[in-house]
Design a protein around this motif. Structure first.
Motif, PDB file in Angstrom:
ATOM      1  N   ALA A  25       0.824  -1.204   0.000  1.00  0.00           N
ATOM      2  CA  ALA A  25       0.000   0.000   0.000  1.00  0.00           C
ATOM      3  C   ALA A  25       0.858   1.254   0.000  1.00  0.00           C
ATOM      4  N   CYS A  26       1.952   1.225   0.770  1.00  0.00           N
ATOM      5  CA  CYS A  26       2.864   2.376   0.818  1.00  0.00           C
ATOM      6  C   CYS A  26       3.489   2.621  -0.557  1.00  0.00           C
ATOM      7  N   GLN A  27       3.868   1.559  -1.224  1.00  0.00           N
ATOM      8  CA  GLN A  27       4.486   1.718  -2.540  1.00  0.00           C
ATOM      9  C   GLN A  27       3.507   2.328  -3.544  1.00  0.00           C
ATOM     10  N   ILE A  28       2.218   1.999  -3.423  1.00  0.00           N
ATOM     11  CA  ILE A  28       1.207   2.606  -4.298  1.00  0.00           C
ATOM     12  C   ILE A  28       1.113   4.106  -4.016  1.00  0.00           C
ATOM     13  N   ALA A  29       1.105   4.460  -2.732  1.00  0.00           N
ATOM     14  CA  ALA A  29       1.055   5.869  -2.364  1.00  0.00           C
ATOM     15  C   ALA A  29       2.317   6.603  -2.809  1.00  0.00           C
ATOM     16  N   MET A  30       3.464   5.945  -2.702  1.00  0.00           N
ATOM     17  CA  MET A  30       4.728   6.551  -3.141  1.00  0.00           C
ATOM     18  C   MET A  30       4.709   6.829  -4.643  1.00  0.00           C
ATOM     19  N   GLU A  31       4.189   5.892  -5.410  1.00  0.00           N
ATOM     20  CA  GLU A  31       4.104   6.075  -6.862  1.00  0.00           C
ATOM     21  C   GLU A  31       3.165   7.221  -7.208  1.00  0.00           C
ATOM     22  N   TYR A  32       2.058   7.314  -6.470  1.00  0.00           N
ATOM     23  CA  TYR A  32       1.129   8.437  -6.664  1.00  0.00           C
ATOM     24  C   TYR A  32       1.840   9.754  -6.363  1.00  0.00           C
ATOM     25  N   GLY A  33       2.640   9.766  -5.311  1.00  0.00           N
ATOM     26  CA  GLY A  33       3.393  10.968  -4.971  1.00  0.00           C
ATOM     27  C   GLY A  33       4.370  11.356  -6.062  1.00  0.00           C
ATOM     28  N   ARG A  34       5.050  10.370  -6.632  1.00  0.00           N
ATOM     29  CA  ARG A  34       5.968  10.653  -7.741  1.00  0.00           C
ATOM     30  C   ARG A  34       5.225  11.272  -8.919  1.00  0.00           C
TER      31      ARG A  34
END
Length: 285
Positions: free
Chosen positions: A244-253
């Motif tokens: 889930a964190c990696q999905i949020a990180m990608e959204y942030g990028r």
């Protein structure tokens, strides 16, 4: 350069960095002269029990002359100081920008070096209150130094390392690189990226409090802890980021980071940022 460095002059001894390195050099076995032209800064030097000297009197006697002055005046100051230096002496600057831009006065028989503190690592093991309080370095917390001395032998670098380790002490290691490599480290890596991200996170904290109504102390507690774990996971692989964190990180990028951001490592971009920092039209080649 002599392999025996005994006498040091600090130009700009009353400035921010001048005061920091002078405090350590004052406790060393080196013979140190302190030079400062600004009246208010002169008072700061003498208040610490350091005697002021006229640059024209002590520079010709010195094995190492340290220019602890702002980048934007390094060129002009070096034009005055370098002709006064004795053959074989070292001109040591504290930032790579002016050296990279070829703004430092050049003269045959003079050695040139740059040494910049890395500051205590976020991963440094600290054991005392003094170490925890020393975020900048040069007081109690151990740090590394990145330095450039491209013409020096291993023996000369070792001798200069002693000077650098005293002025920025306590120092764990001095890493020798080229001036250009040092410029990629600062400004590109640590100012263009790391310092910008640090300031950006403070802006994000303020916006969180403003838009969500979360109490500021609660937001700080959440952010400060997650800064540490994010760095530990990213740099030390202590644990993987969750799915889930990696999905949020990608959204942030996607929302925050430009796809072409790596262009900052192009040499032309390095030239642009350093020219802006030095307030000059272009880098000299």
């Amino acid at each position: 350069m002599s392999t025996q460095l005994k006498t040091i002059t600090v130009i700009g001894a009353g400035g921010k960095m001048g005061m920091r390195i002078s405090a350590n050099l004052q406790k060393s076995d080196y013979q140190v002269f302190y030079c400062e032209s600004a009246p208010q800064a002169q008072a700061q030097v003498t208040a610490q029990g350091r005697e002021l000297s006229a640059a024209e009197s002590v520079v010709p006697l010195s094995d190492v002359v340290i220019l602890a002055v702002p980048d934007i005046v390094l060129g002009k100051v070096s034009e005055i100081v370098v002709p006064q230096m004795k053959t074989g002496a070292v001109l040591l600057t504290l930032d790579p920008a002016a050296a990279y831009a070829n703004l430092i006065a050049n003269r045959e028989g003079i050695e040139y070096a740059v040494a910049h503190p890395c500051h205590p690592s976020v991963f440094l093991e600290r054991y005392t209150k003094e170490e925890h309080a020393d975020a900048f370095g040069g007081v109690a917390a151990l740090q590394h130094v990145a330095a450039s001395y491209e013409t020096g032998s291993d023996e000369q670098k070792a001798e200069l390392s002693k000077v650098v380790s005293v002025m920025y002490g306590p120092v764990d290691n001095v890493h020798w690189v080229t001036v250009k490599q040092l410029a990629y480290l600062e400004p590109t890596l640590v100012e263009t990226v790391a310092c910008m991200v640090g300031a950006f996170m403070k802006e994000a904290l303020d916006e969180t409090v403003k838009h969500s109504g979360v109490p500021e102390e609660a937001a700080k507690a959440m952010l400060y802890g997650h800064i540490q774990i994010a760095l530990a996971v990213a740099f030390r692989a202590t644990n993987p980021f969750s799915d889930a964190c990696q999905i949020a990180m990608e959204y942030g990028r996607e929302k925050i980071v430009k796809p072409d951001w790596k262009q900052i490592f192009d040499e032309k971009e390095l030239d642009i940022v350093i020219a802006r920092m030095l307030k000059i039209d272009a880098i000299r080649r």
